[in-house]
Design a protein around this motif. Structure first.
Motif, PDB file in Angstrom:
ATOM      1  N   ALA A 134       0.832  -1.208   0.000  1.00 51.24           N
ATOM      2  CA  ALA A 134       0.000   0.000   0.000  1.00 51.24           C
ATOM      3  C   ALA A 134       0.865   1.254   0.000  1.00 51.24           C
ATOM      4  O   ALA A 134       0.562   2.223  -0.707  1.00 51.24           O
ATOM      5  N   ALA A 135       1.940   1.249   0.767  1.00 51.27           N
ATOM      6  CA  ALA A 135       2.830   2.409   0.829  1.00 51.27           C
ATOM      7  C   ALA A 135       3.554   2.612  -0.500  1.00 51.27           C
ATOM      8  O   ALA A 135       3.735   3.748  -0.955  1.00 51.27           O
ATOM      9  N   ILE A 136       3.952   1.524  -1.140  1.00 50.00           N
ATOM     10  CA  ILE A 136       4.626   1.619  -2.442  1.00 50.00           C
ATOM     11  C   ILE A 136       3.676   2.193  -3.479  1.00 50.00           C
ATOM     12  O   ILE A 136       4.017   3.115  -4.217  1.00 50.00           O
ATOM     13  N   ARG A 137       2.453   1.680  -3.511  1.00 54.57           N
ATOM     14  CA  ARG A 137       1.455   2.183  -4.462  1.00 54.57           C
ATOM     15  C   ARG A 137       1.143   3.664  -4.199  1.00 54.57           C
ATOM     16  O   ARG A 137       0.985   4.449  -5.128  1.00 54.57           O
ATOM     17  N   ALA A 138       1.067   4.042  -2.931  1.00 57.81           N
ATOM     18  CA  ALA A 138       0.807   5.437  -2.574  1.00 57.81           C
ATOM     19  C   ALA A 138       1.958   6.343  -3.009  1.00 57.81           C
ATOM     20  O   ALA A 138       1.745   7.461  -3.481  1.00 57.81           O
ATOM     21  N   ALA A 139       3.199   5.856  -2.872  1.00 60.46           N
ATOM     22  CA  ALA A 139       4.367   6.640  -3.289  1.00 60.46           C
ATOM     23  C   ALA A 139       4.373   6.834  -4.799  1.00 60.46           C
ATOM     24  O   ALA A 139       4.689   7.923  -5.294  1.00 60.46           O
ATOM     25  N   VAL A 140       4.013   5.797  -5.537  1.00 60.91           N
ATOM     26  CA  VAL A 140       3.938   5.915  -6.994  1.00 60.91           C
ATOM     27  C   VAL A 140       2.846   6.920  -7.372  1.00 60.91           C
ATOM     28  O   VAL A 140       3.044   7.765  -8.243  1.00 60.91           O
ATOM     29  N   ALA A 141       1.716   6.858  -6.686  1.00 53.49           N
ATOM     30  CA  ALA A 141       0.625   7.809  -6.931  1.00 53.49           C
ATOM     31  C   ALA A 141       1.069   9.235  -6.598  1.00 53.49           C
ATOM     32  O   ALA A 141       0.736  10.184  -7.308  1.00 53.49           O
ATOM     33  N   GLN A 142       1.844   9.382  -5.524  1.00 45.27           N
ATOM     34  CA  GLN A 142       2.359  10.696  -5.137  1.00 45.27           C
ATOM     35  C   GLN A 142       3.245  11.276  -6.244  1.00 45.27           C
ATOM     36  O   GLN A 142       3.272  12.471  -6.463  1.00 45.27           O
ATOM     37  N   ALA A 143       3.954  10.385  -6.946  1.00 44.93           N
ATOM     38  CA  ALA A 143       4.808  10.819  -8.062  1.00 44.93           C
ATOM     39  C   ALA A 143       3.983  11.130  -9.310  1.00 44.93           C
ATOM     40  O   ALA A 143       4.501  11.662 -10.288  1.00 44.93           O
ATOM     41  N   GLY A 144       2.688  10.753  -9.298  1.00 45.35           N
ATOM     42  CA  GLY A 144       1.808  11.078 -10.412  1.00 45.35           C
ATOM     43  C   GLY A 144       1.497   9.936 -11.365  1.00 45.35           C
ATOM     44  O   GLY A 144       1.052  10.172 -12.486  1.00 45.35           O
ATOM     45  N   TYR A 145       1.692   8.702 -10.911  1.00 51.09           N
ATOM     46  CA  TYR A 145       1.504   7.543 -11.787  1.00 51.09           C
ATOM     47  C   TYR A 145       0.628   6.504 -11.111  1.00 51.09           C
ATOM     48  O   TYR A 145       0.363   6.578  -9.919  1.00 51.09           O
ATOM     49  N   GLU A 146       0.186   5.501 -11.861  1.00 54.12           N
ATOM     50  CA  GLU A 146      -0.654   4.428 -11.338  1.00 54.12           C
ATOM     51  C   GLU A 146       0.102   3.109 -11.394  1.00 54.12           C
ATOM     52  O   GLU A 146       0.923   2.905 -12.273  1.00 54.12           O
ATOM     53  N   THR A 147      -0.197   2.231 -10.421  1.00 57.94           N
ATOM     54  CA  THR A 147       0.461   0.930 -10.378  1.00 57.94           C
ATOM     55  C   THR A 147      -0.540  -0.200 -10.523  1.00 57.94           C
ATOM     56  O   THR A 147      -1.720  -0.051 -10.265  1.00 57.94           O
ATOM     57  N   GLY A 148       0.014  -1.325 -10.920  1.00 55.35           N
ATOM     58  CA  GLY A 148      -0.707  -2.588 -10.957  1.00 55.35           C
ATOM     59  C   GLY A 148       0.306  -3.663 -10.608  1.00 55.35           C
ATOM     60  O   GLY A 148       1.467  -3.375 -10.403  1.00 55.35           O
ATOM     61  N   SER A 149      -0.120  -4.899 -10.537  1.00 51.24           N
ATOM     62  CA  SER A 149       0.826  -5.992 -10.286  1.00 51.24           C
ATOM     63  C   SER A 149       1.417  -6.435 -11.614  1.00 51.24           C
ATOM     64  O   SER A 149       0.710  -6.501 -12.602  1.00 51.24           O
ATOM     65  N   ALA A 150       2.695  -6.734 -11.613  1.00 50.44           N
ATOM     66  CA  ALA A 150       3.340  -7.203 -12.845  1.00 50.44           C
ATOM     67  C   ALA A 150       3.301  -8.700 -12.903  1.00 50.44           C
ATOM     68  O   ALA A 150       3.110  -9.371 -11.939  1.00 50.44           O
TER      69      ALA A 150
END
Length: 71
Positions: A55-71
């Motif tokens: 959750a923290a990793i996904r939030a950090a990516v969102a803070q940078a302005g991008y979206e995440t998913g699982s690879a």
């Protein structure tokens, strides 16, 4: 002894080296993260560390302005 783990995420929207750096810097500030490597060509983020918090990793990516998913 805490063991290092590695997780890979998809990241959408990275188009340049600055994008990669923004994602890496946000994620590397998180507790437990040893390294973060974003690759705009493959659209992935690889994170290495101990006790990684998805959750923290996904939030950090969102803070940078991008979206995440699982690879």
């Amino acid at each position: 002894m805490t063991q290092l783990s590695e997780r890979t995420y998809t990241v959408t929207g990275m188009t340049c080296g600055h994008c990669e750096l923004s994602v890496q810097e946000e994620v590397e500030e998180l507790a437990g993260v040893t390294t973060a490597h974003a690759d705009r060509t493959t659209g992935t983020l690889t994170v290495t560390g101990t006790d990684l918090d998805d959750a923290a990793i996904r939030a950090a990516v969102a803070q940078a302005g991008y979206e995440t998913g699982s690879a």
